[in-house]
Write a protein that holds these residues in place. Structure first.
Motif, short mmCIF file in Angstrom:
data_model
loop_
_atom_site.label_atom_id
_atom_site.label_comp_id
_atom_site.label_asym_id
_atom_site.label_seq_id
_atom_site.Cartn_x
_atom_site.Cartn_y
_atom_site.Cartn_z
N LEU A 49 -6.96 -1.13 7.20
CA LEU A 49 -7.37 -0.27 6.08
C LEU A 49 -7.72 1.15 6.52
N ASP A 50 -8.34 1.30 7.70
CA ASP A 50 -8.76 2.64 8.16
C ASP A 50 -7.61 3.46 8.71
N THR A 51 -6.78 2.85 9.53
CA THR A 51 -5.65 3.57 10.15
C THR A 51 -4.41 2.69 10.10
N PRO A 52 -3.87 2.48 8.90
CA PRO A 52 -2.72 1.59 8.77
C PRO A 52 -1.47 2.16 9.42
N ASP A 53 -0.66 1.27 9.97
CA ASP A 53 0.65 1.65 10.48
C ASP A 53 1.68 1.59 9.36
N LEU A 54 1.37 0.81 8.34
CA LEU A 54 2.29 0.63 7.23
C LEU A 54 1.49 0.38 5.95
N VAL A 55 1.87 1.08 4.88
CA VAL A 55 1.26 0.89 3.56
C VAL A 55 2.40 0.69 2.58
N VAL A 56 2.39 -0.45 1.88
CA VAL A 56 3.47 -0.77 0.96
C VAL A 56 2.90 -1.14 -0.40
N PRO A 57 3.13 -0.30 -1.43
CA PRO A 57 2.71 -0.67 -2.79
C PRO A 57 3.53 -1.89 -3.25
N GLN A 58 2.84 -2.82 -3.89
CA GLN A 58 3.48 -4.03 -4.40
C GLN A 58 3.01 -4.24 -5.84
N GLY A 59 3.49 -3.41 -6.74
CA GLY A 59 3.02 -3.47 -8.12
C GLY A 59 1.58 -2.98 -8.19
N ALA A 60 0.70 -3.81 -8.74
CA ALA A 60 -0.72 -3.46 -8.84
C ALA A 60 -1.44 -3.60 -7.50
N ARG A 61 -0.83 -4.28 -6.57
CA ARG A 61 -1.43 -4.52 -5.26
C ARG A 61 -0.86 -3.56 -4.23
#
Length: 160
Positions: free
Chosen positions: A105-117
């Motif tokens: 959460l602090d320093t993500p290597d990957l962030v992927v939106p998945q609808g509301a999540r």
């Protein structure tokens, strides 16, 4: 004055531990040690409400939840996976899960939106403290919905 409270409705305190984090994958022989706050998670008893906050992170909070989300879900569905990793560093599964959630959460290597999540993933390294060598590399997955952690598990990595 600092109080060490592990149980009850007190705010979790913070201590520090170190994990290894690769700052640049192109330099495989260089690692940078980062400190991530390790917090004592609040207790979730049988009658504890689902919305009780167990731990707070930069982008989300972990609540007691139920078998479908939160601490109870993570403990029931993924606790043995986390414990297997914790054995590498001779620690409690919650310590490793906390470190992984914090990193993701602090320093993500990957962030992927998945609808509301939203799915977050941040690579961590587990160290054999006897020989000082990296014993395992893990890309944990943390799923957040509306600021609440739904699940966190050691493998998988977010899928784009």
């Amino acid at each position: 004055m600092h109080r060490n409270t592990q149980w009850g409705d007190h705010e979790p305190h913070e201590t520090h531990h170190r994990c290894l984090d690769r700052s640049d994958d192109s330099r495989r022989d260089r690692f940078r040690a980062n400190s991530f706050a390790q917090q004592v998670w609040g207790a979730c008893g049988i009658s504890t409400p689902e919305d009780k906050v167990v731990a707070k992170y930069s982008k989300a909070r972990l609540t007691c939840g139920n078998t479908g989300y939160g601490f109870r879900h993570i403990q029931t569905k993924h606790g043995e996976e986390w414990q297997g990793l914790a054995a590498i560093e001779n620690r409690n599964w919650r310590d490793i899960a906390d470190m992984a959630i914090s990193k993701s959460l602090d320093t993500p290597d990957l962030v992927v939106p998945q609808g509301a999540r939203t799915c977050y993933s941040g690579q961590i390294y587990l160290v054999n403290h006897v020989n000082g060598q990296i014993a395992k590399t893990v890309e944990p997955t943390v799923i957040v919905d509306n600021g609440v952690i739904v699940t966190a598990f050691p493998g998988g990595k977010c899928r784009a």
